[in-house]
Design a protein around this motif. Structure first.
Motif, PDB file in Angstrom:
ATOM      1  N   GLN A 279       0.842  -1.200   0.000  1.00 42.32           N
ATOM      2  CA  GLN A 279       0.000   0.000   0.000  1.00 42.32           C
ATOM      3  C   GLN A 279       0.880   1.253   0.000  1.00 42.32           C
ATOM      4  N   VAL A 280       0.600   2.168  -0.934  1.00 42.08           N
ATOM      5  CA  VAL A 280       1.342   3.426  -1.033  1.00 42.08           C
ATOM      6  C   VAL A 280       0.340   4.566  -1.041  1.00 42.08           C
ATOM      7  N   GLU A 281       0.537   5.531  -0.155  1.00 44.64           N
ATOM      8  CA  GLU A 281      -0.424   6.630  -0.043  1.00 44.64           C
ATOM      9  C   GLU A 281       0.308   7.948   0.197  1.00 44.64           C
TER      10      GLU A 281
ATOM     11  N   LYS B 244      13.138   2.410  -9.610  1.00 44.49           N
ATOM     12  CA  LYS B 244      13.599   1.073  -9.202  1.00 44.49           C
ATOM     13  C   LYS B 244      13.375   0.800  -7.716  1.00 44.49           C
ATOM     14  N   VAL B 245      12.229   1.198  -7.204  1.00 44.55           N
ATOM     15  CA  VAL B 245      11.872   0.887  -5.817  1.00 44.55           C
ATOM     16  C   VAL B 245      11.042  -0.395  -5.793  1.00 44.55           C
ATOM     17  N   PHE B 246      11.392  -1.317  -4.903  1.00 41.92           N
ATOM     18  CA  PHE B 246      10.623  -2.545  -4.732  1.00 41.92           C
ATOM     19  C   PHE B 246       9.876  -2.468  -3.406  1.00 41.92           C
ATOM     20  N   VAL B 247       8.550  -2.613  -3.464  1.00 38.12           N
ATOM     21  CA  VAL B 247       7.706  -2.575  -2.270  1.00 38.12           C
ATOM     22  C   VAL B 247       7.180  -3.982  -2.029  1.00 38.12           C
ATOM     23  N   GLY B 248       7.550  -4.588  -0.916  1.00 33.33           N
ATOM     24  CA  GLY B 248       7.185  -5.963  -0.623  1.00 33.33           C
ATOM     25  C   GLY B 248       5.730  -6.143  -0.233  1.00 33.33           C
ATOM     26  N   ASN B 249       5.370  -7.374   0.053  1.00 34.96           N
ATOM     27  CA  ASN B 249       3.988  -7.707   0.424  1.00 34.96           C
ATOM     28  C   ASN B 249       3.621  -7.080   1.766  1.00 34.96           C
TER      29      ASN B 249
ATOM     30  N   ILE C 125       3.249   2.434   3.062  1.00 44.03           N
ATOM     31  CA  ILE C 125       4.072   3.633   2.910  1.00 44.03           C
ATOM     32  C   ILE C 125       3.138   4.833   2.870  1.00 44.03           C
ATOM     33  N   LYS C 126       3.296   5.746   3.811  1.00 43.72           N
ATOM     34  CA  LYS C 126       2.421   6.914   3.882  1.00 43.72           C
ATOM     35  C   LYS C 126       3.264   8.179   4.051  1.00 43.72           C
TER      36      LYS C 126
ATOM     37  N   ILE D 289       6.359   2.484   6.779  1.00 43.19           N
ATOM     38  CA  ILE D 289       7.141   3.724   6.713  1.00 43.19           C
ATOM     39  C   ILE D 289       6.184   4.902   6.628  1.00 43.19           C
ATOM     40  N   GLU D 290       6.357   5.868   7.517  1.00 39.43           N
ATOM     41  CA  GLU D 290       5.458   7.023   7.548  1.00 39.43           C
ATOM     42  C   GLU D 290       6.242   8.279   7.908  1.00 39.43           C
TER      43      GLU D 290
END
Length: 371
Positions: A301-303, A310-315, A319-320, A336-337
């Motif tokens: 989730q990205v908000e 080249k950013v990898f966001v895992g399961n 990210i807020k 990460i906030e």
């Protein structure tokens, strides 16, 4: 255009904290796919300035790589071009640049060997769009010796900048560099227009007297002797020389009107292009009001965030309100906030980073590239 360009990109600012340990401020990533210096270079190109010198010094490797080809900003031409100047040891001088005036002084041959009558000097750490032709026309109409581009700041600390006051004719009467208490909310935008021969004369005089700073030793020292005028702009302008201002500038690009102004309204902003695949959104990914750059792979989730290349966001990641710089790997279940994550970092799975007050800079040891 009847001018050459000089971009001052050699400085360091301790207010950037850890972010300036590996790169110059002018090389800071902005808006997903750009560098800070791209805006000044694009303004030069869009204003038809064909000959531009970039003066670099501090942590210049990343910046020099970015400037390795001039074709991205259309400076690859027979007449003019893009020049990168770093401090060099000569029989007469072995100093680094001791200030902005000294940086120009050590590269005075560039000015002497040019034939254009005017010089546009700009800073490499500001985000804005400006037609320098209009500033030059204003400069000629006012019969000014020096023209300083200025803007008004609201809700921001004006003491970070040079504060100035103008009379009814826009002639600068007071100029206070980084004052303890700001007497005006009109600040210098770090952009100047001056006749080339007069700049050579003033810089040579500074060199002879052991003076090194363009603002203090030319603008302030000569404000009552030279005709120095202000050219006020009311469009978007931001300086990214602190962690807070860098964060806020990137967050501004989440606003549709800001993105439209920079990227859809002519003229555009150019940058060096990487051959990367488009961002990939796997099943379960959720993205709201965010900038996602090429080469990213999103599983979580990205908000309200900006993700660079080249950013990898895992399961199950969350990210807020954050900025994730280039080539960062975020392990599963990471939260990460209100953070800025430094580039080429590996965030271990099940990590939690948040800032209760202000902005937190996250730097993790990069295990993916260790031998």
């Amino acid at each position: 255009m009847r001018a050459i360009g000089i971009i001052l990109a050699g400085g360091n600012n301790h207010r950037m904290k850890e972010l300036s340990q590996k790169r110059a401020i002018a090389a800071m990533p902005v808006a997903g796919s750009y560098r800070s210096i791209d805006f000044a270079l694009s303004n030069m190109s869009n204003s038809h300035i064909q000959k531009v010198a970039v003066l670099t010094q501090y942590n210049a490797r990343s910046l020099n790589e970015h400037l390795s080809s001039s074709k991205w900003w259309d400076f690859g031409r027979k007449q003019g071009g893009l020049y990168t100047f770093t401090p060099t040891i000569t029989p007469d001088n072995s100093f680094w640049y001791q200030g902005t005036a000294d940086a120009i002084y050590q590269n005075l041959e560039f000015l002497k060997n040019s034939h254009e009558p005017y010089v546009v000097i700009a800073s490499g750490d500001c985000v804005y769009k400006l037609d320098y032709n209009k500033v030059l026309e204003y400069h000629i109409a006012k019969r000014a010796d020096i023209t300083v581009v200025c803007t008004d700041v609201h809700g921001e600390d004006a003491t970070r900048f040079g504060c100035l006051k103008m009379n009814e004719d826009c002639r600068i009467e007071e100029f206070d560099e980084k004052p303890m208490v700001a007497q005006s909310n009109t600040i210098s935008a770090g952009i100047y227009v001056i006749r080339r021969r007069q700049l050579i004369e003033l810089i040579e005089k500074c060199g002879q007297e052991g003076r090194h700073d363009f603002v203090r030793d030319i603008l302030i020292r000569y404000k009552n002797l030279k005709r120095i005028y202000g050219y006020k702009i009311n469009t978007y302008w931001s300086n990214i020389s602190t962690v807070e201002s860098y964060y806020q500038t990137n967050m501004d690009f989440l606003k549709p009107e800001i993105r439209d102004y920079f990227f859809r309204q002519y003229p555009g902003v150019q940058s060096k292009i990487d051959d990367l695949p488009p961002a990939k959104y796997n099943p379960g990914a959720s993205v709201k009001n965010s900038l996602i750059s090429s080469g990213c792979i999103i599983n979580g989730q990205v908000e309200n965030s900006v993700l660079f290349k080249k950013v990898f966001v895992g399961n199950n990641c969350v990210i807020k309100n954050s900025i994730i710089l280039n080539d960062v790997y975020l392990g599963d279940n990471t939260h990460i906030e209100n953070c800025i994550v430094e580039s080429r970092g590996t965030i271990r799975a099940n990590s939690y980073y948040s800032a209760e007050e202000g902005i937190r800079v996250v730097i993790e040891k990069n295990e993916r590239y260790v031998l």
